[in-house]
Design a protein around this motif. Sequence first.
Motif, PDB file in Angstrom:
ATOM      1  N   SER A   1       1.077   3.845  -2.963  1.00  0.00           N
ATOM      2  CA  SER A   1       0.647   4.871  -2.932  1.00  0.00           C
ATOM      3  C   SER A   1       1.728   6.106  -3.536  1.00  0.00           C
ATOM      4  O   SER A   1       1.361   6.936  -4.263  1.00  0.00           O
ATOM      5  CB  SER A   1       0.348   5.154  -1.586  1.00  0.00           C
ATOM      6  OG  SER A   1      -0.722   4.450  -1.121  1.00  0.00           O
TER       7      SER A   1
ATOM      8  N   HIS B   1      -3.400   0.898 -12.074  1.00  0.00           N
ATOM      9  CA  HIS B   1      -3.124   1.429 -10.463  1.00  0.00           C
ATOM     10  C   HIS B   1      -3.658   0.434  -9.536  1.00  0.00           C
ATOM     11  O   HIS B   1      -5.031  -0.075  -9.732  1.00  0.00           O
ATOM     12  CB  HIS B   1      -3.978   2.735 -10.545  1.00  0.00           C
ATOM     13  CG  HIS B   1      -2.888   3.943 -11.099  1.00  0.00           C
ATOM     14  ND1 HIS B   1      -3.305   5.398 -10.747  1.00  0.00           N
ATOM     15  CD2 HIS B   1      -1.862   4.021 -11.782  1.00  0.00           C
ATOM     16  CE1 HIS B   1      -2.242   5.989 -11.262  1.00  0.00           C
ATOM     17  NE2 HIS B   1      -1.394   4.929 -12.086  1.00  0.00           N
TER      18      HIS B   1
ATOM     19  N   VAL C   1      -6.379  -0.540  -0.612  1.00  0.00           N
ATOM     20  CA  VAL C   1      -7.392  -0.193   0.331  1.00  0.00           C
ATOM     21  C   VAL C   1      -8.317  -1.323   0.669  1.00  0.00           C
ATOM     22  O   VAL C   1      -8.707  -1.335   1.773  1.00  0.00           O
ATOM     23  CB  VAL C   1      -7.878   1.124  -0.317  1.00  0.00           C
ATOM     24  CG1 VAL C   1      -9.162   1.629   0.881  1.00  0.00           C
ATOM     25  CG2 VAL C   1      -6.935   2.289  -0.135  1.00  0.00           C
ATOM     26  N   LYS C   2      -9.103  -1.744  -0.503  1.00  0.00           N
ATOM     27  CA  LYS C   2     -10.400  -2.973  -0.378  1.00  0.00           C
ATOM     28  C   LYS C   2      -9.466  -3.898   0.555  1.00  0.00           C
ATOM     29  O   LYS C   2     -10.092  -4.307   1.639  1.00  0.00           O
ATOM     30  CB  LYS C   2     -10.535  -3.436  -1.722  1.00  0.00           C
ATOM     31  CG  LYS C   2     -11.577  -2.354  -2.493  1.00  0.00           C
ATOM     32  CD  LYS C   2     -11.891  -2.961  -3.670  1.00  0.00           C
ATOM     33  CE  LYS C   2     -12.757  -1.644  -4.625  1.00  0.00           C
ATOM     34  NZ  LYS C   2     -12.960  -2.464  -6.001  1.00  0.00           N
TER      35      LYS C   2
ATOM     36  N   ARG D   1      -3.503   1.349  -5.878  1.00  0.00           N
ATOM     37  CA  ARG D   1      -3.753   1.590  -4.491  1.00  0.00           C
ATOM     38  C   ARG D   1      -5.375   1.405  -4.220  1.00  0.00           C
ATOM     39  O   ARG D   1      -5.157   1.013  -2.726  1.00  0.00           O
ATOM     40  CB  ARG D   1      -3.425   3.299  -4.786  1.00  0.00           C
ATOM     41  CG  ARG D   1      -3.777   3.811  -3.292  1.00  0.00           C
ATOM     42  CD  ARG D   1      -3.514   5.457  -3.170  1.00  0.00           C
ATOM     43  NE  ARG D   1      -3.689   6.015  -1.899  1.00  0.00           N
ATOM     44  CZ  ARG D   1      -4.854   6.278  -1.310  1.00  0.00           C
ATOM     45  NH1 ARG D   1      -5.829   5.959  -1.876  1.00  0.00           N
ATOM     46  NH2 ARG D   1      -4.709   6.815  -0.034  1.00  0.00           N
ATOM     47  N   GLU D   2      -6.107   1.653  -5.133  1.00  0.00           N
ATOM     48  CA  GLU D   2      -7.645   1.585  -4.509  1.00  0.00           C
ATOM     49  C   GLU D   2      -7.901   0.188  -4.108  1.00  0.00           C
ATOM     50  O   GLU D   2      -8.848  -0.278  -3.202  1.00  0.00           O
ATOM     51  CB  GLU D   2      -8.647   2.106  -5.520  1.00  0.00           C
ATOM     52  CG  GLU D   2      -8.541   3.557  -5.693  1.00  0.00           C
ATOM     53  CD  GLU D   2      -8.719   4.439  -4.271  1.00  0.00           C
ATOM     54  OE1 GLU D   2      -9.546   3.799  -3.612  1.00  0.00           O
ATOM     55  OE2 GLU D   2      -7.762   5.218  -3.811  1.00  0.00           O
TER      56      GLU D   2
ATOM     57  N   TYR E   1       0.736  -1.217  -0.028  1.00  0.00           N
ATOM     58  CA  TYR E   1       0.009  -0.147  -0.017  1.00  0.00           C
ATOM     59  C   TYR E   1       0.932   1.084  -0.011  1.00  0.00           C
ATOM     60  O   TYR E   1       0.737   2.469  -0.768  1.00  0.00           O
ATOM     61  CB  TYR E   1      -1.130  -0.039   1.200  1.00  0.00           C
ATOM     62  CG  TYR E   1      -1.750   1.337   1.211  1.00  0.00           C
ATOM     63  CD1 TYR E   1      -2.805   1.924   0.717  1.00  0.00           C
ATOM     64  CD2 TYR E   1      -1.310   2.222   2.497  1.00  0.00           C
ATOM     65  CE1 TYR E   1      -3.346   3.101   0.782  1.00  0.00           C
ATOM     66  CE2 TYR E   1      -1.792   3.497   2.670  1.00  0.00           C
ATOM     67  CZ  TYR E   1      -2.725   3.803   1.844  1.00  0.00           C
ATOM     68  OH  TYR E   1      -3.320   5.033   2.066  1.00  0.00           O
TER      69      TYR E   1
END
Length: 312
Positions: free
Chosen positions: A78, A103, A109-110, A105-106, A74
Amino acid sequence: MPSAMEGSEGGEEGEILRYEETEDDNVSPTDLSELLKEGTKESHDRAENTQFVKAFLKGRIKKELFKLATVALYFTYSALEEEMDRNKDNPVFAPLYFPLELHRREALVKDLKYFYGEDWKEKIQCSEATQHYVDRIHHVGQHEPELLVAHAYTRYMGDLSGGQVLKKVAQRALKLPSTEEGIQFYVFDNVSNAQQFKQLYRARMNALDLDKNIKERIVEEANRAFRFNMQVFDELDKIGRSLTEEAQDGGFPVHDGKGDLRKCPYYADKLGKAGPGCPYHAAVALAKQPLVQLILVACVAVAAGAAVWYIM
């Protein structure tokens, strides 16, 4: 972090990741993709032979360690995607800007929400080895954006290759849901054909207007990226050796109360962030309270009386 290595798709647990064997007749030995492939082969081999990666491939990955690896990813992505966004219009990098397709990053996050809950941000911290990696990515993005190509190549091409092997290993070893919670990092919903996309990506790299000197610096930077990854692997391996008991199904690992509280395998945050107290020490501290001692004495007396009555 092991997805930093580009390898063949498919494969089983314990199988060493390999470089792709697909050849492109239109590729020249002086093309950047070929220079990177040949110039990082030694680093690649060293990375995939680290203890952490070898154990991962054999399915010997502890859930707590996998969570910490996800944290490291992460912070790494980021930084990488922040610098990619910064340089999306820079001609030395713009052709490799694929935010929708690549990408991560998202997705991470999950995964962090799945492992740590909605308050995941309060429970994670960037480790020392990861911070060095992050700092280098920011330096490159802000001062030498042409070298950002090396970091993007090392990460994303690996994610689309060897990372897909690790996805299957993690899902089986950690008994993660078939709906892919916890491994969203490895899921590329907007890449319908990974092989074709990688060919497109390499073609874009080869079309960059770069002289020989810059290409050599990009290869050198890619090797540096591998070293950063290996440092993170080594850090995780050291943490893994201290995880003597694994928390299973929401339970707590055993701690015998001996030694330094900070070394309690569950509660001592391996990234340096202090966590809640060890259950053993918490129980000992509670037992020292006068009121608790009084209650314990009363309970012992009642138990003793009951035992006498039973014997009589």
